[in-house]
Enzyme design. Sequence first.
Site, PDB file in Angstrom:
ATOM      1  N   THR A 125      60.774  72.683  43.804  1.00  0.00           N
ATOM      2  CA  THR A 125      60.097  73.955  43.535  1.00  0.00           C
ATOM      3  C   THR A 125      59.095  73.880  42.388  1.00  0.00           C
ATOM      4  O   THR A 125      59.299  73.117  41.426  1.00  0.00           O
ATOM      5  CB  THR A 125      61.152  75.034  43.191  1.00  0.00           C
ATOM      6  OG1 THR A 125      60.514  76.155  42.572  1.00  0.00           O
ATOM      7  CG2 THR A 125      62.208  74.525  42.214  1.00  0.00           C
ATOM      8  N   GLU A 127      58.940  75.930  40.160  1.00  0.00           N
ATOM      9  CA  GLU A 127      59.648  76.360  38.939  1.00  0.00           C
ATOM     10  C   GLU A 127      59.892  75.183  38.001  1.00  0.00           C
ATOM     11  O   GLU A 127      60.071  75.367  36.802  1.00  0.00           O
ATOM     12  CB  GLU A 127      60.998  76.988  39.297  1.00  0.00           C
ATOM     13  CG  GLU A 127      60.964  78.475  39.545  1.00  0.00           C
ATOM     14  CD  GLU A 127      60.601  79.297  38.319  1.00  0.00           C
ATOM     15  OE1 GLU A 127      59.645  80.089  38.407  1.00  0.00           O
ATOM     16  OE2 GLU A 127      61.246  79.151  37.267  1.00  0.00           O
ATOM     17  N   TYR A 149      67.809  77.668  36.806  1.00  0.00           N
ATOM     18  CA  TYR A 149      67.398  77.332  38.183  1.00  0.00           C
ATOM     19  C   TYR A 149      66.437  76.142  38.170  1.00  0.00           C
ATOM     20  O   TYR A 149      66.620  75.155  38.893  1.00  0.00           O
ATOM     21  CB  TYR A 149      66.725  78.551  38.826  1.00  0.00           C
ATOM     22  CG  TYR A 149      66.056  78.249  40.149  1.00  0.00           C
ATOM     23  CD1 TYR A 149      66.788  78.216  41.328  1.00  0.00           C
ATOM     24  CD2 TYR A 149      64.677  77.997  40.231  1.00  0.00           C
ATOM     25  CE1 TYR A 149      66.170  77.929  42.550  1.00  0.00           C
ATOM     26  CE2 TYR A 149      64.053  77.713  41.435  1.00  0.00           C
ATOM     27  CZ  TYR A 149      64.809  77.680  42.592  1.00  0.00           C
ATOM     28  OH  TYR A 149      64.204  77.387  43.788  1.00  0.00           O
ATOM     29  N   LYS A 153      67.076  72.314  39.607  1.00  0.00           N
ATOM     30  CA  LYS A 153      66.212  71.786  40.672  1.00  0.00           C
ATOM     31  C   LYS A 153      65.527  70.482  40.217  1.00  0.00           C
ATOM     32  O   LYS A 153      65.275  69.594  41.040  1.00  0.00           O
ATOM     33  CB  LYS A 153      65.164  72.830  41.060  1.00  0.00           C
ATOM     34  CG  LYS A 153      65.715  73.950  41.952  1.00  0.00           C
ATOM     35  CD  LYS A 153      65.878  73.475  43.392  1.00  0.00           C
ATOM     36  CE  LYS A 153      66.262  74.596  44.320  1.00  0.00           C
ATOM     37  NZ  LYS A 153      66.309  74.210  45.735  1.00  0.00           N
TER      38      LYS A 153
HETATM   39  P1  NAP Z   1      67.010  82.199  50.213  1.00  0.00           P
HETATM   40  O1  NAP Z   1      66.398  83.130  51.210  1.00  0.00           O
HETATM   41  O2  NAP Z   1      67.575  82.775  48.965  1.00  0.00           O
HETATM   42  O3  NAP Z   1      68.152  81.379  50.970  1.00  0.00           O
HETATM   43  C1  NAP Z   1      69.068  80.598  50.259  1.00  0.00           C
HETATM   44  C2  NAP Z   1      70.092  80.039  51.226  1.00  0.00           C
HETATM   45  O4  NAP Z   1      71.004  79.215  50.508  1.00  0.00           O
HETATM   46  C3  NAP Z   1      70.943  81.097  51.948  1.00  0.00           C
HETATM   47  O5  NAP Z   1      71.095  80.714  53.290  1.00  0.00           O
HETATM   48  C4  NAP Z   1      72.276  81.024  51.211  1.00  0.00           C
HETATM   49  O6  NAP Z   1      73.372  81.363  52.026  1.00  0.00           O
HETATM   50  C5  NAP Z   1      72.334  79.523  50.923  1.00  0.00           C
HETATM   51  N1  NAP Z   1      73.287  79.185  49.870  1.00  0.00           N
HETATM   52  C6  NAP Z   1      73.375  79.694  48.621  1.00  0.00           C
HETATM   53  N2  NAP Z   1      74.400  79.132  47.950  1.00  0.00           N
HETATM   54  C7  NAP Z   1      74.989  78.250  48.807  1.00  0.00           C
HETATM   55  C8  NAP Z   1      76.106  77.386  48.704  1.00  0.00           C
HETATM   56  N3  NAP Z   1      76.849  77.295  47.591  1.00  0.00           N
HETATM   57  N4  NAP Z   1      76.431  76.628  49.770  1.00  0.00           N
HETATM   58  C9  NAP Z   1      75.694  76.703  50.910  1.00  0.00           C
HETATM   59  N5  NAP Z   1      74.630  77.517  51.080  1.00  0.00           N
HETATM   60  C10 NAP Z   1      74.276  78.284  50.032  1.00  0.00           C
HETATM   61  O7  NAP Z   1      65.965  81.067  49.767  1.00  0.00           O
HETATM   62  P2  NAP Z   1      64.597  80.614  50.464  1.00  0.00           P
HETATM   63  O8  NAP Z   1      63.490  81.420  49.902  1.00  0.00           O
HETATM   64  O9  NAP Z   1      64.787  80.517  51.935  1.00  0.00           O
HETATM   65  O10 NAP Z   1      64.433  79.155  49.831  1.00  0.00           O
HETATM   66  C11 NAP Z   1      64.922  77.996  50.505  1.00  0.00           C
HETATM   67  C12 NAP Z   1      65.030  76.843  49.529  1.00  0.00           C
HETATM   68  O11 NAP Z   1      63.750  76.562  48.978  1.00  0.00           O
HETATM   69  C13 NAP Z   1      65.938  77.101  48.327  1.00  0.00           C
HETATM   70  O12 NAP Z   1      66.538  75.881  47.979  1.00  0.00           O
HETATM   71  C14 NAP Z   1      64.972  77.533  47.230  1.00  0.00           C
HETATM   72  O13 NAP Z   1      65.531  77.246  45.968  1.00  0.00           O
HETATM   73  C15 NAP Z   1      63.784  76.660  47.554  1.00  0.00           C
HETATM   74  N6  NAP Z   1      62.466  77.169  47.198  1.00  0.00           N
HETATM   75  C16 NAP Z   1      62.072  78.410  47.581  1.00  0.00           C
HETATM   76  C17 NAP Z   1      60.789  78.850  47.298  1.00  0.00           C
HETATM   77  C18 NAP Z   1      60.306  80.204  47.732  1.00  0.00           C
HETATM   78  O14 NAP Z   1      59.303  80.668  47.183  1.00  0.00           O
HETATM   79  N7  NAP Z   1      60.935  80.835  48.725  1.00  0.00           N
HETATM   80  C19 NAP Z   1      59.903  77.994  46.623  1.00  0.00           C
HETATM   81  C20 NAP Z   1      60.340  76.720  46.260  1.00  0.00           C
HETATM   82  C21 NAP Z   1      61.614  76.305  46.578  1.00  0.00           C
HETATM   83  P3  NAP Z   1      74.095  82.830  52.047  1.00  0.00           P
HETATM   84  O15 NAP Z   1      73.456  83.554  53.198  1.00  0.00           O
HETATM   85  O16 NAP Z   1      75.512  82.503  52.260  1.00  0.00           O
HETATM   86  O17 NAP Z   1      73.794  83.463  50.713  1.00  0.00           O
HETATM   87  O1  F7E Z   2      59.346  86.422  40.478  1.00  0.00           O
HETATM   88  C1  F7E Z   2      57.911  88.578  37.891  1.00  0.00           C
HETATM   89  C2  F7E Z   2      58.897  87.509  37.475  1.00  0.00           C
HETATM   90  O2  F7E Z   2      61.623  86.501  41.470  1.00  0.00           O
HETATM   91  C3  F7E Z   2      57.948  86.176  40.436  1.00  0.00           C
HETATM   92  C4  F7E Z   2      61.982  81.798  44.088  1.00  0.00           C
HETATM   93  O3  F7E Z   2      61.773  81.715  45.473  1.00  0.00           O
HETATM   94  O4  F7E Z   2      59.718  81.150  43.611  1.00  0.00           O
HETATM   95  C5  F7E Z   2      60.678  82.169  43.402  1.00  0.00           C
HETATM   96  O5  F7E Z   2      60.940  82.327  42.015  1.00  0.00           O
HETATM   97  C6  F7E Z   2      57.362  86.689  39.137  1.00  0.00           C
HETATM   98  C7  F7E Z   2      58.145  86.247  37.889  1.00  0.00           C
HETATM   99  O6  F7E Z   2      60.013  84.613  42.051  1.00  0.00           O
HETATM  100  C8  F7E Z   2      59.849  91.560  38.580  1.00  0.00           C
HETATM  101  O7  F7E Z   2      59.171  87.600  36.071  1.00  0.00           O
HETATM  102  C9  F7E Z   2      58.074  91.043  37.449  1.00  0.00           C
HETATM  103  O8  F7E Z   2      57.244  85.879  36.897  1.00  0.00           O
HETATM  104  O9  F7E Z   2      59.600  86.836  42.971  1.00  0.00           O
HETATM  105  P1  F7E Z   2      60.218  86.164  41.796  1.00  0.00           P
HETATM  106  P2  F7E Z   2      60.117  83.339  41.085  1.00  0.00           P
HETATM  107  O10 F7E Z   2      60.912  83.614  39.897  1.00  0.00           O
HETATM  108  O11 F7E Z   2      58.727  82.833  40.886  1.00  0.00           O
HETATM  109  C10 F7E Z   2      60.082  79.861  43.107  1.00  0.00           C
HETATM  110  C11 F7E Z   2      58.963  78.897  43.452  1.00  0.00           C
HETATM  111  C12 F7E Z   2      61.418  79.427  43.561  1.00  0.00           C
HETATM  112  O12 F7E Z   2      61.685  78.244  43.733  1.00  0.00           O
HETATM  113  C13 F7E Z   2      62.502  80.449  43.571  1.00  0.00           C
HETATM  114  O13 F7E Z   2      63.598  80.064  44.405  1.00  0.00           O
HETATM  115  O14 F7E Z   2      57.420  88.113  39.157  1.00  0.00           O
HETATM  116  N1  F7E Z   2      58.516  89.901  38.057  1.00  0.00           N
HETATM  117  N2  F7E Z   2      58.880  92.060  37.771  1.00  0.00           N
HETATM  118  C14 F7E Z   2      59.610  90.193  38.765  1.00  0.00           C
HETATM  119  N3  F7E Z   2      60.392  89.427  39.539  1.00  0.00           N
HETATM  120  C15 F7E Z   2      61.435  90.014  40.167  1.00  0.00           C
HETATM  121  N4  F7E Z   2      62.218  89.279  40.981  1.00  0.00           N
HETATM  122  N5  F7E Z   2      61.725  91.346  39.997  1.00  0.00           N
HETATM  123  C16 F7E Z   2      60.967  92.172  39.224  1.00  0.00           C
HETATM  124  O15 F7E Z   2      61.239  93.357  39.079  1.00  0.00           O
END
Ligand code: NAP
Ligand code: F7E
Length: 330
Positions: A125, A127, A149, A153
């Site tokens: 990620t 992050e 987090y 990662k």
């Molecule tokens: P998400 O919607 O939050 O899905 C997370 C998944 O992980 C869910 O299916 C959840 O299952 C499962 N999970 C959580 N804890 C677990 C455990 N202990 N054992 C097995 N499964 C578990 O996340 P996403 O947005 O699809 O992201 C997919 C992956 O990409 C994640 O690894 C995330 O960190 C990474 N990522 C996401 C982004 C983004 O912007 N979306 C960017 C960079 C990287 P439950 O249904 O049981 O909760």
């Molecule tokens: O926040 C700001 C917050 O929670 C984005 C995950 O998929 O992407 C995601 O992580 C920004 C941050 O995503 C609120 O402070 C303001 O600066 O949507 P977010 P994230 O933290 O960037 C990365 C790439 C991953 O890997 C992660 O799994 O928005 N923000 N106000 C807020 N964020 C949230 N959630 N809620 C607020 O009220």
Amino acid sequence: MKTAIITGITGQDGAYLAKNLLMRRYKVIGARRRNTGQQNWRLKYLGIENEIEFVDFDLTEPYSAENIIDRYQPEEFYNLGAQSFVALSFNQPHVTTQANANGVLHLLEAIRQKSPHTKFYQASTSEMFGRVRETPQNEMTAFHPRSPYGVAKAYAHYMTINYRESYDMFACCGILFNHESPLRGSEFVTQKIVKGLVNWVHTKQPVYLGNLDAKRDWGHAEDYVEAMRLILQQDKPDDFVISTGVTHTVRDFIEKCLKCLNVEYVQHKHEFSTPNGIPIIKTAPEFFRPAEVDVLLGDCSKAKEILQWKPKYNLDALVKDMIKTEISEI
Ligand code: NAP
Ligand code: F7E
């Protein structure tokens, strides 16, 4: 027919990736943890729930990894499971580390011992870049994670590379920047804004947020799962940044949503309101983080060149897709 195991099958990316692979005639094994709720709603939404074979799995249980890898000997393994909410990781650093760091080690070790031919994809990620050392960020940019987090990662990222280099495994990391969709969890800022503003149109209840000035490089999850698949189809294992190359503030995202909903607004330092003073967006301390990632902007030139990948959606198209879906659902 190739077999692929997907962890995180019930999440946003797991659902889109499963659909992508099923369309290519893969056998998809969905590794999910036991849950008492409506865990499969995304798979139902995409109409694919019945095409997936589910298997019990938890990242925090080493035997769980060993069992499924030994049993299926898959050609491809996509590790998308994680505690993925950055804000929660400050309150639950242990749970986050168990799943996002140690969980990945369990998988790598199980593949090494039980099924070394399996190609492994790790969901790394942006992050990890945290307090960024340079802009834009690419595969060579140093990490400085700013949350439990991000730290977990980064461990998983380096461990994946270490297994690749030590044991000649086909283990790859996709360093994905933020990607969203109508299937995004409602705790993440984009979906929180979309749902909150569509609700505001009917109720005039303001949406409470944190830092409005954070900048993110937001893409669409449908585009990004295709990049994951491509990463495992290359001749040699490698790591890739996946991003759009454009960054916007949370404020910009709000503005785009309000325009899409035809709501007139004025902006103040910490809020948005209508011209006659009805609050639309307010800020509240609980939505600010102990340490913030201020700006992310990805350089995905390597993916463009080697994977021949580029995103189809820009931010306007993403906002439109999310708002349209939310309106049609209420
Ligand atoms: P998400 O919607 O939050 O899905 C997370 C998944 O992980 C869910 O299916 C959840 O299952 C499962 N999970 C959580 N804890 C677990 C455990 N202990 N054992 C097995 N499964 C578990 O996340 P996403 O947005 O699809 O992201 C997919 C992956 O990409 C994640 O690894 C995330 O960190 C990474 N990522 C996401 C982004 C983004 O912007 N979306 C960017 C960079 C990287 P439950 O249904 O049981 O909760
Ligand atoms: O926040 C700001 C917050 O929670 C984005 C995950 O998929 O992407 C995601 O992580 C920004 C941050 O995503 C609120 O402070 C303001 O600066 O949507 P977010 P994230 O933290 O960037 C990365 C790439 C991953 O890997 C992660 O799994 O928005 N923000 N106000 C807020 N964020 C949230 N959630 N809620 C607020 O009220």
